[in-house]
Scaffold this motif. Structure first.
Motif, mmCIF file in Angstrom:
data_model
loop_
_atom_site.group_PDB
_atom_site.id
_atom_site.type_symbol
_atom_site.label_atom_id
_atom_site.label_comp_id
_atom_site.label_asym_id
_atom_site.label_seq_id
_atom_site.Cartn_x
_atom_site.Cartn_y
_atom_site.Cartn_z
ATOM 1 N N PHE A 169 -49.348 -24.749 50.644
ATOM 2 C CA PHE A 169 -48.836 -25.015 49.296
ATOM 3 C C PHE A 169 -47.869 -23.888 48.946
ATOM 4 C CE2 PHE A 169 -49.530 -24.210 44.625
ATOM 5 C CZ PHE A 169 -48.677 -25.235 44.205
ATOM 6 N N ARG A 170 -46.699 -24.260 48.441
ATOM 7 C CA ARG A 170 -45.655 -23.254 48.178
ATOM 8 C C ARG A 170 -45.899 -22.520 46.854
ATOM 9 N NH1 ARG A 170 -40.604 -23.696 50.296
ATOM 10 N NH2 ARG A 170 -40.435 -21.714 49.218
ATOM 11 N N LEU A 171 -46.990 -21.773 46.823
ATOM 12 C CA LEU A 171 -47.317 -21.000 45.624
ATOM 13 C C LEU A 171 -46.190 -20.017 45.295
ATOM 14 C CD1 LEU A 171 -49.514 -20.334 43.503
ATOM 15 C CD2 LEU A 171 -50.425 -18.650 45.093
ATOM 16 N N ASP A 172 -45.526 -19.536 46.349
ATOM 17 C CA ASP A 172 -44.448 -18.545 46.167
ATOM 18 C C ASP A 172 -43.348 -19.045 45.212
ATOM 19 O OD1 ASP A 172 -44.223 -20.344 48.462
ATOM 20 O OD2 ASP A 172 -42.231 -19.471 48.738
ATOM 21 N N LYS A 173 -43.139 -20.376 45.189
ATOM 22 C CA LYS A 173 -42.085 -20.927 44.329
ATOM 23 C C LYS A 173 -42.385 -20.714 42.846
ATOM 24 C CE LYS A 173 -41.335 -25.387 45.142
ATOM 25 N NZ LYS A 173 -41.000 -26.736 45.656
ATOM 26 N N TYR A 174 -43.665 -20.520 42.533
ATOM 27 C CA TYR A 174 -44.068 -20.554 41.116
ATOM 28 C C TYR A 174 -44.406 -19.189 40.528
ATOM 29 C CZ TYR A 174 -43.857 -25.431 42.137
ATOM 30 O OH TYR A 174 -43.389 -26.661 42.514
ATOM 31 N N GLU A 175 -44.029 -18.145 41.277
ATOM 32 C CA GLU A 175 -44.370 -16.795 40.824
ATOM 33 C C GLU A 175 -43.840 -16.505 39.414
ATOM 34 O OE1 GLU A 175 -43.881 -13.847 43.919
ATOM 35 O OE2 GLU A 175 -43.338 -12.376 42.384
ATOM 36 N N GLY A 176 -42.561 -16.752 39.209
ATOM 37 C CA GLY A 176 -41.930 -16.452 37.913
ATOM 38 C C GLY A 176 -42.526 -17.297 36.805
ATOM 39 N N TRP A 177 -42.719 -18.563 37.109
ATOM 40 C CA TRP A 177 -43.275 -19.485 36.110
ATOM 41 C C TRP A 177 -44.679 -19.046 35.701
ATOM 42 C CZ3 TRP A 177 -47.560 -22.773 36.283
ATOM 43 C CH2 TRP A 177 -47.650 -23.673 35.227
ATOM 44 N N LEU A 178 -45.507 -18.721 36.711
ATOM 45 C CA LEU A 178 -46.891 -18.324 36.423
ATOM 46 C C LEU A 178 -46.945 -17.063 35.570
ATOM 47 C CD1 LEU A 178 -48.598 -18.982 39.843
ATOM 48 C CD2 LEU A 178 -49.485 -19.747 37.635
ATOM 49 N N ILE A 202 -50.281 -10.917 40.594
ATOM 50 C CA ILE A 202 -49.099 -11.777 40.715
ATOM 51 C C ILE A 202 -47.855 -10.911 40.971
ATOM 52 C CG2 ILE A 202 -47.549 -13.385 39.497
ATOM 53 C CD1 ILE A 202 -49.973 -14.490 38.030
ATOM 54 N N ARG A 203 -47.823 -9.757 40.301
ATOM 55 C CA ARG A 203 -46.639 -8.889 40.425
ATOM 56 C C ARG A 203 -46.483 -8.327 41.824
ATOM 57 N NH1 ARG A 203 -48.221 -6.745 35.085
ATOM 58 N NH2 ARG A 203 -47.170 -8.110 33.598
ATOM 59 N N THR A 204 -47.559 -8.289 42.603
ATOM 60 C CA THR A 204 -47.419 -7.795 43.983
ATOM 61 C C THR A 204 -46.799 -8.881 44.869
ATOM 62 O OG1 THR A 204 -49.587 -8.538 44.724
ATOM 63 C CG2 THR A 204 -49.484 -6.328 43.737
ATOM 64 N N GLY A 205 -46.573 -10.051 44.346
ATOM 65 C CA GLY A 205 -45.892 -11.119 45.087
ATOM 66 C C GLY A 205 -46.844 -12.215 45.526
ATOM 67 N N LEU A 206 -46.375 -13.453 45.483
ATOM 68 C CA LEU A 206 -47.218 -14.587 45.867
ATOM 69 C C LEU A 206 -46.718 -15.194 47.181
ATOM 70 C CD1 LEU A 206 -47.711 -16.388 42.425
ATOM 71 C CD2 LEU A 206 -49.262 -14.808 43.591
ATOM 72 N N ASN A 207 -47.642 -15.562 48.028
ATOM 73 C CA ASN A 207 -47.312 -16.205 49.311
ATOM 74 C C ASN A 207 -47.721 -17.665 49.292
ATOM 75 O OD1 ASN A 207 -46.508 -13.714 50.438
ATOM 76 N ND2 ASN A 207 -48.689 -13.197 50.709
ATOM 77 N N ALA A 282 -50.439 -23.656 39.181
ATOM 78 C CA ALA A 282 -49.214 -23.903 39.954
ATOM 79 C C ALA A 282 -49.249 -25.305 40.560
ATOM 80 C CB ALA A 282 -49.058 -22.843 41.042
ATOM 81 N N MET A 283 -50.403 -25.723 41.056
ATOM 82 C CA MET A 283 -50.515 -27.089 41.597
ATOM 83 C C MET A 283 -50.198 -28.116 40.517
ATOM 84 S SD MET A 283 -54.007 -26.858 43.880
ATOM 85 C CE MET A 283 -54.266 -28.620 44.025
ATOM 86 N N LEU A 284 -50.765 -27.884 39.341
ATOM 87 C CA LEU A 284 -50.531 -28.824 38.236
ATOM 88 C C LEU A 284 -49.051 -28.875 37.879
ATOM 89 C CD1 LEU A 284 -53.581 -27.853 36.030
ATOM 90 C CD2 LEU A 284 -53.105 -30.174 36.832
ATOM 91 N N HIS A 285 -48.440 -27.716 37.831
ATOM 92 C CA HIS A 285 -47.018 -27.662 37.481
ATOM 93 C C HIS A 285 -46.204 -28.429 38.527
ATOM 94 C CE1 HIS A 285 -43.580 -26.196 35.389
ATOM 95 N NE2 HIS A 285 -43.107 -25.529 36.430
ATOM 96 N N ALA A 286 -46.557 -28.230 39.786
ATOM 97 C CA ALA A 286 -45.843 -28.937 40.860
ATOM 98 C C ALA A 286 -46.052 -30.450 40.749
ATOM 99 C CB ALA A 286 -46.320 -28.423 42.216
ATOM 100 N N LEU A 287 -47.196 -30.837 40.217
ATOM 101 C CA LEU A 287 -47.478 -32.272 40.043
ATOM 102 C C LEU A 287 -46.840 -32.840 38.781
ATOM 103 C CD1 LEU A 287 -51.304 -32.342 40.902
ATOM 104 C CD2 LEU A 287 -49.530 -33.619 42.132
#
Ligand code: MSP
Length: 573
Positions: A169-178, A202-207, A282-287
């Motif tokens: 799951f591309r959690l990395d895409k949603y770092e700023g949003w989260l 979150i600030r240490t970066g999401l993968n 993030a999953m919900l946002h992607a959905l």
């Protein structure tokens, strides 16, 4: 009750869904109790509520334990799911549904969400190498694995190195949003300390997050298969999180997960906050769905000062809670858990001595004693019938009890000397109701229940100050003594009625008993908590309103709600 009249949003509250590899214990009961008290309190305020709990059944450890016990995974899951259902019925929880993730109604929709995420490119195939914590069903980061000497940071069991082709799951895409959602409070992470932890991480970066495992030959057929690829099975956490949406994503329940605003309240302990505050939103946002409104992660119960663990064998099991309920009443257990629990950032200790102390001070000596004093006096002085109503406002002159002031007036015609004191029980209860509402917005049960208890304590103080039993001796000697006593007792009873409304989410049986004794039982149907009350709290708790105690109303003495407990007695077992 019709909610149309209350004009409020519905309320959706969830607990984690619990693993079925073992029996329920105090921890599972606690989170579900918090949800139950919050759900009952919101119903009391007139909101339409959906309260969901259930079991998470597709974990690998269910398969392992089932094998050890000589059962198929489904048999073992069912045995334990039934134990959870039985425990939650015993605890008098008022959930509106109980989901088992092995049910089609969950599995089908969860698969559909995953397919949608594959279609949108939010789930993609890639290589994964990592440290698998089998005891927690999750991968541990390299840093965490190293830090814990390649053992589970939670259970201390050895970690396993796994290399596999996985879906991610591309959690990395949603770092700023989260980050923006949590920082702004659009997704409220509570308590505050937990919010800061989550933001720090979150600030240490999401993968990217692995969301599947390749099915190996001989693997049991357990879990949901990737809808686009039958060689992969969906990682249990991803499927489990979906339960919060699968159970309301149907026409008659969709209002509990509106498409235009966050509404859900997710409760859990801090162990699984990351999944709920980061991965799930993030999953919900992607959905294309709204995230939850509140993610509340409480701390842990420990037992007699020690962390509960399998190796110490000191888990407080449902049987222990049953033994306490047998001796002190179920509502006393609910009260202790709800008001003394680890809702904040610190762990809470289930210690017998503390239980008895709280039981005596809050319940036997306050709630129970106050109710029986007032019931007894109405019985004794007015044949069990409330003689009159009163606005709850009293001014005492002379800094002494009412009878002293009255006596002074009778003999000298003047008030006695000294400071004067006023009581305004109507204003006091109105303030408590207002603060109750705020406390519940923050899921602060201790503060909310404290408001109910605060009224009871104020009534006690008022009784001590106004000394109605002394006044009763002056019937026929002092003019108006009877009227004054009636006013005092009415005000005590009406204040206690309002207090009992506030306390009812934690103690539904005891407050229902009081309402039966005092002929207030029409306020709700205790046998069907989900049906709500006849009016929202604002109306129910209005002093001297349509739902108040009336002149001529029968107030029976009753049995006594809580008997005093002996602190020296051993813990029930
Ligand atoms: N199945 C996952 C949750 C999936 S949710 C989509 C899981 N299950 S669990 O059975 O291990 O339950 C964990 C939860 O049980 C905690 O988050 C908490 O709610 C509760 N507790 C377990 N032990 C606890 C204490 N000692 N004290 C308080 N609550 C605890 O994780």
């Amino acid at each position: 009750m019709s909610n149309a009249s209350t004009n409020q949003n519905p309320y959706y509250i969830t607990t984690p869904i619990y693993y079925v590899n073992d029996r329920p214990h105090i921890g599972h009961c606690y989170t579900t109790l918090v949800a139950d008290v919050a759900a009952r309190a919101q119903r009391l305020m007139g909101r339409e509520v959906f309260f969901l709990t259930g079991t998470d059944e597709h974990a690998e450890k269910v398969v392992t334990t089932a094998k050890e016990k000589g059962h198929t995974p489904m048999e073992w899951a069912t045995i334990n799911a039934e134990r959870f259902k039985e425990a939650f019925a015993f605890m008098n929880f008022s959930h509106d549904d109980f989901v088992r993730t092995t049910e089609d109604r969950h599995k089908d929709r969860a698969s559909a969400y995953i397919q949608r995420l594959v279609d949108s490119g939010d789930i993609e195939l890639g290589d994964y190498e990592g440290w698998w914590d089998g005891s927690q069903e999750e991968y541990v980061t390299e840093t965490a694995a190293k830090e814990h000497d390649y053992k589970s940071p939670v259970t201390g069991r050895p970690l396993e190195k796994r290399v596999e082709q996985n879906y991610f799951f591309r959690l990395d895409k949603y770092e700023g949003w989260l980050k923006a959602q949590i920082e702004s409070g659009a997704v409220r992470v509570l308590p505050e300390a937990r919010k800061n932890e989550v933001l720090g991480r979150i600030r240490t970066g999401l993968n990217r997050v692995p969301v599947s495992r390749k099915i190996k030959p001989g693997d049991p057929d357990w879990g949901v298969v990737m809808p686009n690829d039958p060689e992969h099975r969906v990682y249990v956490w991803i499927e489990a999180l979906c339960n919060y949406l699968t159970m309301v994503d149907q026409p008659d329940r969709r209002r509990f997960w509106p498409r235009d605003e966050p509404l859900a309240v997710h409760l859990m302990a801090k162990d699984i906050l990351w999944f709920h505050a980061v991965i799930w939103p993030a999953m919900l946002h992607a959905l294309g769905e709204r995230p939850p409104a509140t993610v509340y992660a409480h701390a842990y119960w420990i037992a007699e000062g020690k962390k509960m663990s399998k190796s110490l064998g000191n888990f407080i099991e449902i049987d222990t809670l049953k033994a306490y309920a047998e001796k002190y009443s179920l509502d006393a257990v609910r009260w202790f858990l709800a008001t003394q629990g680890p809702l904040g950032a610190n762990d809470a200790d289930f210690a017998h001595a503390r239980f008895v102390e709280v039981y005596n001070s809050d319940l036997a000596n306050s709630v129970g004693n106050s109710a029986s004093r007032v019931g007894n006096m109405v019985g004794k002085y007015f044949d069990g019938v409330m003689p009159k109503t009163c606005d709850g406002r009293f001014g005492f002159e002379g800094g002494r009890a009412l009878q002293a002031a009255l006596a002074a007036r009778a003999s000298t015609g003047k008030p006695a000397e000294g400071e004067s004191r006023t009581f305004d029980l109507a204003a006091l209860t109105a303030g408590a109701v207002e603060r109750y509402r705020h406390a519940l917005e923050a899921v602060d049960l201790e503060a909310a229940m404290g408001e109910g208890l605060g009224i009871v304590r104020a009534v006690d103080e008022f009784i001590t100050y106004s000394a109605p039993f002394t006044l009763a001796k002056k019937f026929g000697q002092i003019e108006h003594a009877e009227g004054a006593l009636g006013a005092i007792l009415y005000s005590c009873a009406e204040a206690l009625r309002i207090a009992s409304l506030l306390l009812s989410p934690a103690m539904p049986e005891k407050t229902a008993a009081l309402w039966r004794d005092w002929n207030c039982a029409h306020l709700n149907d205790p046998a069907d908590p989900n049906s709500g009350f006849v009016a929202p709290l604002a109306e129910l708790a209005a002093w001297g309103g349509a739902h108040s105690i009336q002149a001529g109303q029968g107030i029976a003495k009753g049995e006594g709600l809580f008997m005093r407990a002996d602190a020296a007695e051993a813990a029930p077992a």
